[in-house]
Each structure stands twice: as structure tokens, then as C-alpha cells.
Design a protein around this motif. Structure first.
Motif, PDB file in Angstrom:
ATOM      1  N   THR A   1      15.278  -1.130   5.533  1.00 12.47           N
ATOM      2  CA  THR A   1      15.041  -0.606   6.883  1.00 12.47           C
ATOM      3  C   THR A   1      13.561  -0.366   7.142  1.00 12.47           C
ATOM      4  O   THR A   1      13.036  -0.716   8.207  1.00 12.47           O
ATOM      5  N   ASP A   2      12.885   0.217   6.166  1.00 13.49           N
ATOM      6  CA  ASP A   2      11.467   0.553   6.348  1.00 13.49           C
ATOM      7  C   ASP A   2      10.530  -0.552   5.877  1.00 13.49           C
ATOM      8  O   ASP A   2       9.322  -0.475   6.092  1.00 13.49           O
ATOM      9  N   GLN A   3      11.088  -1.545   5.208  1.00 12.73           N
ATOM     10  CA  GLN A   3      10.306  -2.696   4.727  1.00 12.73           C
ATOM     11  C   GLN A   3       9.205  -2.288   3.747  1.00 12.73           C
ATOM     12  O   GLN A   3       8.133  -2.890   3.710  1.00 12.73           O
ATOM     13  N   LEU A   4       9.480  -1.267   2.935  1.00 14.60           N
ATOM     14  CA  LEU A   4       8.514  -0.842   1.924  1.00 14.60           C
ATOM     15  C   LEU A   4       8.632  -1.746   0.705  1.00 14.60           C
ATOM     16  O   LEU A   4       9.737  -2.095   0.278  1.00 14.60           O
ATOM     17  N   LYS A   5       7.499  -2.125   0.152  1.00 15.78           N
ATOM     18  CA  LYS A   5       7.477  -3.160  -0.888  1.00 15.78           C
ATOM     19  C   LYS A   5       7.352  -2.631  -2.306  1.00 15.78           C
ATOM     20  O   LYS A   5       7.748  -3.312  -3.254  1.00 15.78           O
ATOM     21  N   ARG A   6       6.770  -1.440  -2.492  1.00 13.73           N
ATOM     22  CA  ARG A   6       6.564  -0.907  -3.844  1.00 13.73           C
ATOM     23  C   ARG A   6       6.958   0.571  -3.858  1.00 13.73           C
ATOM     24  O   ARG A   6       6.216   1.427  -3.361  1.00 13.73           O
ATOM     25  N   ILE A   7       8.138   0.830  -4.412  1.00 16.75           N
ATOM     26  CA  ILE A   7       8.701   2.177  -4.426  1.00 16.75           C
ATOM     27  C   ILE A   7       8.793   2.668  -5.861  1.00 16.75           C
ATOM     28  O   ILE A   7       9.359   1.992  -6.733  1.00 16.75           O
TER      29      ILE A   7
END
Length: 295
Positions: free
Chosen positions: A100-106
Motif C-alpha cells: 500500500t505504501d510502496q516502501l522498499k526497505r523495511i
């Protein structure tokens, strides 16, 4: 903390919502993200959660401070109690942040019980979530059977009494919201966490009894499946997280796991003498260095 904050609801199951507080960088898509999870009877507002969040944001990271089920005043947002095996909640949150947030490195960062939960989630995800960059667990109770046995030793009575008192109070709040679901008769006579878990936590979570719950909920079962850089930080003198749990081939020979075990540090303490460039909270500073690649 003096940083931008956004309250967020994560629906992780049809009857369960987790509350988190997100602190986004001006360009969140280019920044790494740390998801922070507290320990037993903590919440997203525990002092260590604020401490690491402030440092992470100052280092240019997005921050998500997350409450476990029923914690931080969210008893009304879940029909169940929380327990050490609910790693599916955090797999769901990672998936939402990625899709949903399109975060790439969590990065997943957890303390004590939260450390166990996030290690368990990391092992279960394996290589299936490209956005998962790594994990850091501080004093995780990867084998609850051994940890509860240590917690119930007489010399740990202060910790034990605190946790048990808080667990009982939380159950009473939950029971008031769902009358008749939990039988509170005799609750005041329970004197050990293992008794509480046997009567309430285990059956509520679908386990046979406390022994079954402790055995099945430990991250130790999936550590060999971890496939992202993972650091475990634990003190050799932790009063109820036995260091011997970490001196095993599963951990010491796992290519993706780094174990850092100072001689002293207690349970999630790790205080140091004030340094010129950093404060007394040694482990918070090391976590930031791990995520940013300095250490």
C-alpha cells in the motif's frame, strides 16, 4: 518527540486492528523504514520506543511505532488477548507497508517479547517479502518455556510481580468489554504467570495449555529460515533471557544472523557512560548504526 506523527490503523485479521504511529520523512519512498515493537506489557509509548524512534527519525529513517494487540489502550480493537505467537500480525503489517505504501526497505526491530515475535515473523517470511531488509531483536525470548521458568525464580520476583499484575489488569479491562468470554473467578488467586497463561492466554490463542503455547510460540523453531540480515543483541547477565539459548548451532552457524552478547546489560538495559557523541542508551545507538550500515 517533536517529530511529525500520523496515527494509523492496521487491520491484520477480520476481528483485529493494531494501532501504530508513523513518523514519515519528507520523502518517505526514498527512506528506509523501521517498524518498532515493544515487549510484554509495554506499548508504543514505552520510553524505549520513544527513544529509538527519535534517534531513527533523526537518522533519516521512517518510523512506525506499533502496539501489539490490546496494548496502548486498544483492548477494544481485538476480540482476543495478545500472545508470543501472533507473528502473522506483523507479516500483515509488513505486507501493507510494502504494497500500500510502496516502501522498499523495511527493518523489524523488537524488544523482548516483541523481539521474539519479529524474529518469528522474519523466519516465516523467509525470502517471500522483497521489501524486508533486515531485523534487530533485543533480548528476545526465543524459547518461552525457558524464559518463563527463569522469570518465575524467586530472585526475579520484582519483574514477575509487575508483569503478572499488569496482565491481570488488562484481562479485567478486556472482560469488561466482552462480558462472559473470560471467567475471572479465582483470578486474584493466580500467583504465577504460567498459571495465568495456562488458564487464559493459551486457550484464548488456540493452544492446548501453557506448555503447548510456550513451545510453539518460540522463534527458535524458524531461526534457520531467516534469509535477511538479522542481529540479535542480548546480555549475558539478562535475569530471565538465558544466554545459553543463543549458544546453539542454529544461531551461531546461521549465515544471516549476527549475535552480539555483551557481558553486562540486564534485560534491555545496556546503559553506558555518557559519551561525547551519544547518550547513555547504548543499544539504541547500535541499532541505528546497524540499520544505516555503520556497524
Amino acid at each position: 518527540m517533536g517529530i511529525p506523527s500520523e496515527r494509523r490503523i492496521f487491520r491484520t485479521a477480520p476481528d483485529t486492528q493494531l494501532v501504530g504511529f508513523c513518523h514519515w520523512q519528507p520523502n518517505r519512498l526514498t527512506a528506509q523504514t523501521v517498524l518498532l515493537l515493544h515487549g510484554l506489557e509495554g506499548c508504543c509509548d514505552s520510553h524505549y520506543m520513544h527513544g529509538i524512534a527519535a534517534k531513527a527519525y533523526a537518522a533519516g529513517l521512517n518510523v512506525v511505532r506499533l502496539n501489539q494487540r490490546t496494548c496502548g489502550g486498544t483492548e477494544h480493537l481485538s476480540s482476543t488477548l495478545y500472545n508470543s505467537g501472533l507473528s502473522a500480525d506483523y507479516r500483515s503489517v509488513v505486507r501493507e507497508l510494502a504494497e500500500t505504501d510502496q516502501l522498499k526497505r523495511i527493518w523489524l526491530i523488537g524488544y523482548s517479547m516483541g523481539g521474539n515475535l519479529l524474529l518469528k515473523a522474519t523466519g516465516e517470511m523467509g525470502r517471500t517479502e522483497p521489501a524486508l531488509a533486515g531485523a534487530v531483536a533485543v533480548c528476545p525470548n526465543i524459547d518461552p518455556t525457558r524464559c518463563v521458568a527463569e522469570l518465575e525464580r524467586p530472585e526475579n520476583w520484582i519483574y514477575h510481580r509487575h508483569f503478572l499484575t499488569q496482565l491481570k489488569a488488562r484481562l479485567r479491562r478486556k472482560a469488561a468489554l466482552v462480558p462472559g468470554k473470560w471467567d475471572l473467578k479465582g483470578l486474584e488467586r493466580i500467583t504465577r504467570i504460567s498459571e495465568f497463561d495456562d488458564r487464559y492466554t493459551a486457550p484464548d490463542g488456540g493452544y492446548r495449555d501453557a506448555a503447548d503455547y510456550y513451545d510453539r510460540s518460540g522463534a527458535r523453531h524458524v531461526l534457520d529460515r531467516i534469509a535477511v540480515p538479522t542481529t540479535i543483541i542480548t546480555a549475558q547477565d539478562d535475569p530471565f533471557i538465558p544466554y545459553a539459548m543463543f549458544v546453539t548451532p542454529t544461531i551461531q552457524q546461521q549465515a544471516f544472523i549476527r549475535l552480539i552478547a555483551p557481558t553486562h546489560g540486564g534485560h534491555c538495559g545496556f546503559f553506558q557512560t555518557q559519551q561525547a557523541q551519544e547518550d547513555r542508551y547504548w543499544v539504541e545507538n547500535r541499532i541505528i548504526e546497524i540499520v544505516t550500515g555503520v556497524w
